[in-house]
Design a protein around this motif. Structure first.
Motif, PDB file in Angstrom:
ATOM      1  N   ILE A 210       0.855  -1.185   0.000  1.00 55.68           N
ATOM      2  CA  ILE A 210       0.000   0.000   0.000  1.00 55.68           C
ATOM      3  C   ILE A 210       0.887   1.230   0.000  1.00 55.68           C
ATOM      4  O   ILE A 210       1.826   1.325   0.789  1.00 55.68           O
ATOM      5  N   CYS A 211       0.605   2.188  -0.909  1.00 52.09           N
ATOM      6  CA  CYS A 211       1.344   3.456  -0.947  1.00 52.09           C
ATOM      7  C   CYS A 211       0.466   4.496  -1.621  1.00 52.09           C
ATOM      8  O   CYS A 211       0.186   4.402  -2.817  1.00 52.09           O
ATOM      9  N   LEU A 212       0.006   5.495  -0.855  1.00 53.74           N
ATOM     10  CA  LEU A 212      -0.926   6.494  -1.362  1.00 53.74           C
ATOM     11  C   LEU A 212      -0.296   7.883  -1.433  1.00 53.74           C
ATOM     12  O   LEU A 212      -0.971   8.897  -1.292  1.00 53.74           O
ATOM     13  N   TYR A 213       1.043   7.924  -1.661  1.00 52.24           N
ATOM     14  CA  TYR A 213       1.751   9.192  -1.834  1.00 52.24           C
ATOM     15  C   TYR A 213       2.739   9.000  -2.982  1.00 52.24           C
ATOM     16  O   TYR A 213       3.004   7.871  -3.419  1.00 52.24           O
ATOM     17  N   ASP A 214       3.284  10.105  -3.493  1.00 52.32           N
ATOM     18  CA  ASP A 214       4.190   9.989  -4.638  1.00 52.32           C
ATOM     19  C   ASP A 214       5.644  10.178  -4.209  1.00 52.32           C
ATOM     20  O   ASP A 214       5.940  10.478  -3.046  1.00 52.32           O
ATOM     21  N   GLU A 215       6.552  10.027  -5.171  1.00 54.90           N
ATOM     22  CA  GLU A 215       7.981  10.078  -4.865  1.00 54.90           C
ATOM     23  C   GLU A 215       8.408  11.460  -4.387  1.00 54.90           C
ATOM     24  O   GLU A 215       9.262  11.583  -3.496  1.00 54.90           O
ATOM     25  N   GLU A 216       7.799  12.492  -4.947  1.00 57.13           N
ATOM     26  CA  GLU A 216       8.152  13.854  -4.521  1.00 57.13           C
ATOM     27  C   GLU A 216       7.798  14.080  -3.048  1.00 57.13           C
ATOM     28  O   GLU A 216       8.582  14.671  -2.292  1.00 57.13           O
ATOM     29  N   GLU A 217       6.624  13.596  -2.639  1.00 57.21           N
ATOM     30  CA  GLU A 217       6.212  13.725  -1.239  1.00 57.21           C
ATOM     31  C   GLU A 217       7.137  12.941  -0.320  1.00 57.21           C
ATOM     32  O   GLU A 217       7.512  13.391   0.768  1.00 57.21           O
ATOM     33  N   LYS A 218       7.506  11.757  -0.767  1.00 53.89           N
ATOM     34  CA  LYS A 218       8.422  10.923   0.014  1.00 53.89           C
ATOM     35  C   LYS A 218       9.760  11.627   0.220  1.00 53.89           C
ATOM     36  O   LYS A 218      10.267  11.728   1.350  1.00 53.89           O
ATOM     37  N   LEU A 219      10.360  12.130  -0.869  1.00 53.71           N
ATOM     38  CA  LEU A 219      11.666  12.763  -0.776  1.00 53.71           C
ATOM     39  C   LEU A 219      11.622  14.020   0.082  1.00 53.71           C
ATOM     40  O   LEU A 219      12.562  14.298   0.838  1.00 53.71           O
ATOM     41  N   GLN A 220      10.527  14.761   0.005  1.00 52.13           N
ATOM     42  CA  GLN A 220      10.411  15.968   0.830  1.00 52.13           C
ATOM     43  C   GLN A 220      10.362  15.607   2.314  1.00 52.13           C
ATOM     44  O   GLN A 220      10.980  16.272   3.149  1.00 52.13           O
ATOM     45  N   TYR A 221       9.659  14.525   2.625  1.00 48.61           N
ATOM     46  CA  TYR A 221       9.571  14.069   4.017  1.00 48.61           C
ATOM     47  C   TYR A 221      10.944  13.652   4.539  1.00 48.61           C
ATOM     48  O   TYR A 221      11.357  14.036   5.644  1.00 48.61           O
ATOM     49  N   LEU A 222      11.682  12.899   3.742  1.00 44.97           N
ATOM     50  CA  LEU A 222      12.998  12.442   4.171  1.00 44.97           C
ATOM     51  C   LEU A 222      13.978  13.607   4.287  1.00 44.97           C
ATOM     52  O   LEU A 222      14.826  13.638   5.196  1.00 44.97           O
ATOM     53  N   LYS A 223      13.867  14.593   3.397  1.00 44.13           N
ATOM     54  CA  LYS A 223      14.726  15.777   3.495  1.00 44.13           C
ATOM     55  C   LYS A 223      14.379  16.592   4.741  1.00 44.13           C
ATOM     56  O   LYS A 223      15.275  17.138   5.405  1.00 44.13           O
ATOM     57  N   ASN A 224      13.094  16.653   5.079  1.00 48.73           N
ATOM     58  CA  ASN A 224      12.686  17.334   6.312  1.00 48.73           C
ATOM     59  C   ASN A 224      13.256  16.612   7.534  1.00 48.73           C
ATOM     60  O   ASN A 224      13.691  17.243   8.505  1.00 48.73           O
ATOM     61  N   ALA A 225      13.259  15.287   7.458  1.00 45.67           N
ATOM     62  CA  ALA A 225      13.840  14.502   8.548  1.00 45.67           C
ATOM     63  C   ALA A 225      15.324  14.814   8.683  1.00 45.67           C
ATOM     64  O   ALA A 225      15.825  15.028   9.799  1.00 45.67           O
ATOM     65  N   TYR A 226      16.031  14.833   7.552  1.00 44.28           N
ATOM     66  CA  TYR A 226      17.465  15.131   7.577  1.00 44.28           C
ATOM     67  C   TYR A 226      17.717  16.514   8.168  1.00 44.28           C
ATOM     68  O   TYR A 226      18.611  16.694   9.013  1.00 44.28           O
ATOM     69  N   ASP A 227      16.938  17.487   7.734  1.00 47.13           N
ATOM     70  CA  ASP A 227      17.114  18.863   8.225  1.00 47.13           C
ATOM     71  C   ASP A 227      16.854  18.977   9.724  1.00 47.13           C
ATOM     72  O   ASP A 227      17.394  19.872  10.385  1.00 47.13           O
ATOM     73  N   SER A 228      16.042  18.068  10.265  1.00 46.30           N
ATOM     74  CA  SER A 228      15.761  18.089  11.702  1.00 46.30           C
ATOM     75  C   SER A 228      16.833  17.366  12.518  1.00 46.30           C
ATOM     76  O   SER A 228      16.764  17.337  13.744  1.00 46.30           O
ATOM     77  N   GLY A 229      17.809  16.774  11.835  1.00 42.93           N
ATOM     78  CA  GLY A 229      18.898  16.089  12.526  1.00 42.93           C
ATOM     79  C   GLY A 229      18.852  14.580  12.444  1.00 42.93           C
ATOM     80  O   GLY A 229      19.725  13.896  12.987  1.00 42.93           O
ATOM     81  N   VAL A 230      17.844  14.022  11.763  1.00 44.16           N
ATOM     82  CA  VAL A 230      17.717  12.569  11.644  1.00 44.16           C
ATOM     83  C   VAL A 230      18.735  12.049  10.631  1.00 44.16           C
ATOM     84  O   VAL A 230      18.860  12.573   9.526  1.00 44.16           O
ATOM     85  N   ARG A 231      19.456  10.992  11.033  1.00 44.67           N
ATOM     86  CA  ARG A 231      20.446  10.392  10.143  1.00 44.67           C
ATOM     87  C   ARG A 231      20.129   8.937   9.811  1.00 44.67           C
ATOM     88  O   ARG A 231      20.744   8.366   8.896  1.00 44.67           O
ATOM     89  N   ASN A 232      19.197   8.337  10.541  1.00 45.82           N
ATOM     90  CA  ASN A 232      18.808   6.964  10.189  1.00 45.82           C
ATOM     91  C   ASN A 232      17.423   6.655  10.736  1.00 45.82           C
ATOM     92  O   ASN A 232      16.884   7.391  11.573  1.00 45.82           O
ATOM     93  N   ILE A 233      16.850   5.542  10.242  1.00 43.60           N
ATOM     94  CA  ILE A 233      15.489   5.140  10.596  1.00 43.60           C
ATOM     95  C   ILE A 233      15.498   3.671  10.990  1.00 43.60           C
ATOM     96  O   ILE A 233      16.077   2.829  10.288  1.00 43.60           O
TER      97      ILE A 233
END
Length: 296
Positions: A210-233
């Motif tokens: 199941i995946c109801l979002y697109d690649e652009e939304e995914k990449l923006q979320y991960l970049k937001n995570a990186y900007d907040s200091g997240v380095r791994n999941i």
């Protein structure tokens, strides 16, 4: 002053016997101080085979065993978790996800308490998905954050939402970082770790059922995570940090990254490369234990 395990449960004192059901151990059937009283380091990880490999590795590193030595599973009476011991080191599997590691930690913390252990260090060694890091990089967790990047664990207890801190021991993280510099074999960073409830949608993957979002939304979320200091999941660090905090235990999370999530979702490295990656947290924590015991 010795630091003993702190149990946040007054009801346990009223129990004649404490059965650690998922370990197949109990205070009425086992002598916990004799079996575990000398433990100073506890390493936990998802896979039983990985934790058996770690105990064999640390035994050889500490001069307490060699090739071909057998390390019996202390929890052989159950198929839920596996536990191995050599000298002052305990190695325990915790399965996958917050519910599985939570159950294990409740019983592990009680085991250490009943054994009258003191000055314990608990370290989770595992695998993760990296953000903005080359595969094979090791992340020492500063804080575990949730999927909204907040350093907290949200749990429902008796129908009410309880918020618990997920900070980890800063001094221990610095000591582990110094150990990695002394080893000098792989890239290591200190950063925040995002703990999710799911491997697919919860981590923004595009390859689940199941995946109801697109690649652009995914990449923006991960970049937001990186900007907040997240380095791994990964999927265990938040409850690990919260429970160790409440029990007064010094704790750390050391995970290798198997891929860079900004570049893809599927783990495509060869088996041999993945095996070598998975040995990196073991090498780092093994070196830390040796150094702590004055064996470096």
């Amino acid at each position: 002053r010795q630091n003993f395990i702190h149990l946040c449960n007054p009801h346990l004192e009223k129990m004649k016997e404490d059965i650690l059901y998922h370990f197949a151990l109990g205070t009425g059937t086992h002598d916990f101080p004799t079996l575990f009283g000398d433990v100073k380091f506890v390493c936990v990880g998802g896979s039983p085979s990985r934790m058996k490999a770690f105990i064999a590795y640390i035994a050889e590193e500490l001069g307490l065993g060699g090739p071909g030595c057998d390390y019996p599973n202390i929890c052989a009476g159950t198929d839920r978790y596996a536990m191995y011991k050599v000298g002052p080191v305990l190695s325990v599997s915790h399965g996958m996800g917050i519910p599985s590691i939570s159950i294990m930690l409740h019983e592990l913390i009680k085991l250490l308490y009943h054994a009258k252990c003191s000055d314990i260090t608990i370290i989770r060694i595992g695998t993760s998905g990296g953000i903005g890091l080359e595969p094979g990089s090791v992340v020492i967790t500063r804080q575990s954050v949730d999927a909204t990047f907040k350093p907290q664990l949200e749990q429902v207890v008796l129908g009410k939402t309880v918020i618990r801190s997920t900070n980890l021991d800063e001094q221990l993280a610095r000591e582990l970082m110094q150990c990695s510099k002394e080893i000098g074999q792989f890239n290591t960073v200190i950063g925040n770790t995002m703990c999710t409830l799911d491997f697919y949608e919860g981590q923004g993957r595009l390859d689940g059922a199941i995946c109801l979002y697109d690649e652009e939304e995914k990449l923006q979320y991960l970049k937001n995570a990186y900007d907040s200091g997240v380095r791994n999941i990964e999927m265990e660090s938040s409850v690990f940090a919260a429970m160790c905090n409440l029990s007064g235990v010094k704790a750390a999370v050391v995970c290798v990254t198997l891929l860079n999530r900004l570049e893809g979702d599927q783990i495509s490295s060869s088996h041999d490369i993945l095996v070598e990656y998975q040995q990196r947290p073991q090498k780092l924590v093994g070196y830390f234990i040796k150094k702590s015991l004055g064996k470096v």
